[in-house]
Design an enzyme around this catalytic site. Structure first.
Site, mmCIF file in Angstrom:
data_model
loop_
_atom_site.group_PDB
_atom_site.id
_atom_site.type_symbol
_atom_site.label_atom_id
_atom_site.label_comp_id
_atom_site.label_asym_id
_atom_site.label_seq_id
_atom_site.Cartn_x
_atom_site.Cartn_y
_atom_site.Cartn_z
ATOM 1 N N GLU A 225 0.149 2.962 -18.599
ATOM 2 C CA GLU A 225 -1.064 2.722 -17.825
ATOM 3 C C GLU A 225 -1.314 3.894 -16.881
ATOM 4 O O GLU A 225 -2.009 3.758 -15.869
ATOM 5 C CB GLU A 225 -0.963 1.391 -17.070
ATOM 6 N N TRP A 226 -0.737 5.005 -17.224
ATOM 7 C CA TRP A 226 -0.827 6.205 -16.399
ATOM 8 C C TRP A 226 -2.272 6.585 -16.069
ATOM 9 O O TRP A 226 -2.637 6.675 -14.888
ATOM 10 C CB TRP A 226 -0.020 7.301 -17.103
ATOM 11 N N PRO A 227 -3.156 6.788 -17.080
ATOM 12 C CA PRO A 227 -4.528 7.183 -16.702
ATOM 13 C C PRO A 227 -5.249 6.138 -15.846
ATOM 14 O O PRO A 227 -5.951 6.507 -14.899
ATOM 15 C CB PRO A 227 -5.239 7.403 -18.035
ATOM 16 N N LEU A 228 -5.057 4.866 -16.161
ATOM 17 C CA LEU A 228 -5.726 3.820 -15.369
ATOM 18 C C LEU A 228 -5.421 3.983 -13.875
ATOM 19 O O LEU A 228 -6.309 3.911 -13.026
ATOM 20 C CB LEU A 228 -5.273 2.441 -15.856
ATOM 21 N N TYR A 229 -4.168 4.220 -13.542
ATOM 22 C CA TYR A 229 -3.791 4.327 -12.126
ATOM 23 C C TYR A 229 -4.108 5.693 -11.536
ATOM 24 O O TYR A 229 -4.187 5.838 -10.328
ATOM 25 C CB TYR A 229 -2.312 3.972 -11.940
ATOM 26 N N ASP B 238 -8.173 -4.305 -16.241
ATOM 27 C CA ASP B 238 -7.757 -5.412 -17.113
ATOM 28 C C ASP B 238 -8.951 -6.138 -17.713
ATOM 29 O O ASP B 238 -9.963 -6.355 -17.045
ATOM 30 C CB ASP B 238 -6.972 -6.452 -16.301
ATOM 31 N N ASP C 49 3.773 -0.587 -16.714
ATOM 32 C CA ASP C 49 2.653 -0.723 -15.787
ATOM 33 C C ASP C 49 2.756 0.304 -14.658
ATOM 34 O O ASP C 49 3.778 0.976 -14.519
ATOM 35 C CB ASP C 49 2.625 -2.159 -15.231
#
Ligand SMILES: *[C@@H]1O[C@H](CO)[C@@H](O)[C@H](O)[C@H]1NC(C)=O
Ligand SMILES: *[C@@H]1O[C@H](CO)[C@@H](O)[C@H](O)[C@H]1NC(C)=O
Ligand SMILES: *[C@@H]1O[C@H](CO)[C@@H](O)[C@H](O)[C@H]1NC(C)=O
Length: 417
Positions: free
Chosen positions: A192-196, A220, A159
Site C-alpha cells: 500500500e506504499w503509493p496509497l500512503y 479503501d 499495510d
C-alpha cells in the site's frame, strides 16, 4: 444519438514496461478472496460466530471455493486481513495468531488451505501498529518474513498505517521485499506504499514495480456505487502514470471486488467486474461465498471476463473516451485482440444507445480488413463480422456496462466467408 467526439488518450504509445519484482509469481493479476470489506474487524465470536474473524471463517471459505467452482474459475488465494494476531508478540519476538480465534495457528490453517489446492494470504503492516492497532512489523521485517514463510504463507498484504516518519515508507516496503526474498519462498507481495505516499508526494512507480507484485493507489473500497465510481475516476485521471507500470509480475490494485454484497445493483456489479478486468486488477473478492446470490456468482465466475482479466499479455486497459455521460475503456489483449467496455454514467432514465463507429477508433485498425465482435456483458451475444466502415450500436443500462471483445480476422479467404 448525438455525434460523439472521440478524445483518444494515447496511453499505448507511451507504453514502456519497466522491470517487475523478480519473484516469478503474479504473472497475471492474482485471484482469490480477502476478508476485509465484508467481515472487517469483527472479533466478537461469542455474539457472532458465523461472521467473526477466526480460523473457521477461512476454512469454510476454502471449502466453498473448492466445492462451488471458485477454484476452477481461477480464484486461488484465501486471504486474511487485519485483526488476526494476538496483541502480543511471543517470547522470541514473533507474531502469533490470536489464541482464542485461531487456536490451531496459522501454519495449520495454511496446511488446510494447501490441502485443497488453494493458497494462503496474510496481513501485516510496515509501521509500528496495523490500522486496527495490532502489532506492526517496523523493526521486525526479517523475523516476520521468516515467520510467514515458515507458516507456508503465499501472499502478504502489507499495510501502511502508523509509520512514524513517512519518509521511511519506501525504505520499509523495500526492506520487507528483501526480507521476503531472503526466505526463499515465493510470496506475492501486496503493498500500500503509493496509497500512503500520495498525501505527501507523487510515488516513484518504477521503484514500486521493482518492489511489489501489486500496490494499492487509492482509498479503501466501500460497498457502494459511489466508491466504485470514485476508484474508476481516480484511475482514469492517473492512467498516464499507472498504465505503463502494470504488467506481468506487478499490478495496480484498485481494491477488492464487492460483488455479491449489499450495495451494488446487478448492473453496477457488472460494471465492477468488467472494469476490474479491463484494468488488469487483482480479483480479490470480499463477500460471503457461503451465501451469495446466483447472479453474482455467475458474474464472478464468467469465463470470458476472467479470460480478459488474466490475459497473458498483461497490459492494463485505460479510458479512451468520456462524453455525454458515456465512457469507453479498452484493453489490448494477446493475439491482437481487444476488450472494449462502454459504461453509461447517466443515473436517470433507462438504457441508452451508444454508437461505436469502428473506423474512428485507433485500436480498431485490427478491424482492417475485418474483425469479429462478441458481446460478453450484459449478456453473451455474437455480434458478427465487422469492418472499418461498420457502426455498432450497443444498449447500456444506467450505471451498467456493455463489454465486448474484438478479434481480428486475418486476410485468409477461409476465415472471411
Ligand atoms: C530473490 O531475488 C532474486 C534476484 O532478483 C531472484 O532471482 C529470486 O528468484 C528471488 N527469490 C524469491 C524467493 O523471490
Ligand atoms: C531498511 O534497511 C536499512 C539497511 O539495513 C536500514 O538502515 C534502515 O533503517 C531500514 N529501514 C526501515 C524503515 O526499516
Ligand atoms: C466470431 O466469434 C465467435 C465467438 O468467439 C465464434 O463463435 C465465431 O465462429 C466467430 N466468427 C468468425 C467468422 O470468426
Amino acid at each position: 444519438m448525438r455525434v460523439l467526439h472521440i478524445v483518444y488518450i494515447g496511453v499505448v504509445a507511451l507504453f514502456t514496461r519497466s522491470s517487475a519484482l523478480d519473484n516469478g509469481i503474479a504473472l497475471t493479476p492474482p485471484m482469490g478472496w480477502l476478508h476485509w470489506e465484508r467481515f472487517m474487524c469483527n472479533i466478537d465470536c461469542d455474539a457472532d460466530p458465523q461472521n467473526c474473524v477466526r480460523e473457521e471463517l477461512f476454512m469454510e471459505m476454502a471449502d466453498v471455493m473448492v466445492k462451488e467452482g471458485w477454484k476452477d474459475a481461477g480464484y486461488e488465494y484465501v486471504c486474511i486481513d487485519d485483526c488476526w494476531p494476538s496483541h502480543k508478540r511471543d517470547a522470541q519476538g514473533r507474531l502469533q495468531a490470536d489464541p482464542k480465534r485461531f487456536p490451531s495457528g496459522i501454519k495449520k490453517l495454511g496446511d488446510y488451505v494447501h490441502a485443497r489446492g488453494l493458497k494462503l494470504g496474510i496481513y501485516a503492516d510496515v509501521g509500528t501498529y496495523t490500522c486496527a492497532l495490532y502489532p506492526g512489523s517496523l523493526g521486525y521485517y526479517d523475523i516476520d518474513a521468516r515467520t510467514f514463510a515458515e507458516w507456508g504463507v503465499d501472499l502478504l498484504k502489507f499495510d501502511g498505517c502508523n509509520m512514524p516518519d513517512w519518509h521511511q515508507l519506501g525504505e520499509g516496503y523495500i526492506n520487507m521485499s528483501r526480507a521476503l526474498n531472503q526466505t526463499g519462498r515465493s510470496i506475492v507481495y501486496s503493498c500500500e506504499w503509493p496509497l500512503y505516499e500520495w498525501q505527501y508526494q507523487q510515488p516513484d512507480y518504477e521503484e514500486i514495480r521493482k518492489t511489489c507484485n501489486q500496490w494499492r493507489n487509492y482509498g479503501d473500497i466501500y460497498d457502494q456505487w459511489t466508491s466504485v465510481k470514485d476508484i474508476l475516476d481516480w484511475t482514469a485521471d492517473h492512467q498516464k502514470l499507472l498504465v505503463p507500470v502494470a504488467g506481468p509480475g506487478g499490478w495496480n490494485d484498485p481494491d477488492m471486488l464487492i460483488i455479491g454484497n449489499f450495495g451494488l445493483s446487478h448492473d453496477q456489479q457488472q460494471t465492477q467486474m468488467a472494469l476490474w478486468a479491463i484494468m488488469a486488477a487483482p480479483l480479490l473478492m470480499s463477500n460471503d461465498l457461503r451465501n451469495i446470490c446466483p447472479k453474482a456468482k455467475e458474474l464472478l465466475q464468467n469465463k470470458q471476463i476472467i479470460g480478459i482479466s488474466q490475459d497473458p499479455l498483461g497490459k492494463q486497459g485505460y479510458r479512451t473516451f468520456k462524453d455525454d455521460n458515456f465512457e469507453m475503456w479498452e484493453r489490448p489483449l494477446s493475439g491482437d485482440r481487444l476488450a472494449l467496455a462502454v459504461m453509461n454514467r447517466q443515473e436517470i432514465g433507462g438504457p441508452r444507445r451508444f454508437t461505436i463507429s469502428v473506423g474512428t477508433l485507433p485500436s480498431w485498425q485490427l478491424c482492417s480488413p475485418k474483425c469479429n465482435v462478441t458481446q460478453i456483458l450484459p449478456v453473451y451475444k455474437e455480434m458478427g463480422v465487422q469492418e472499418l466502415v461498420s457502426k455498432l450500436v450497443v444498449q447500456v443500462n444506467p450505471t451498467g456496462t456493455t463489454l465486448l471483445t474484438v478479434n481480428p480476422i486475418k486476410n485468409n479467404p477461409e476465415d472471411i466467408l
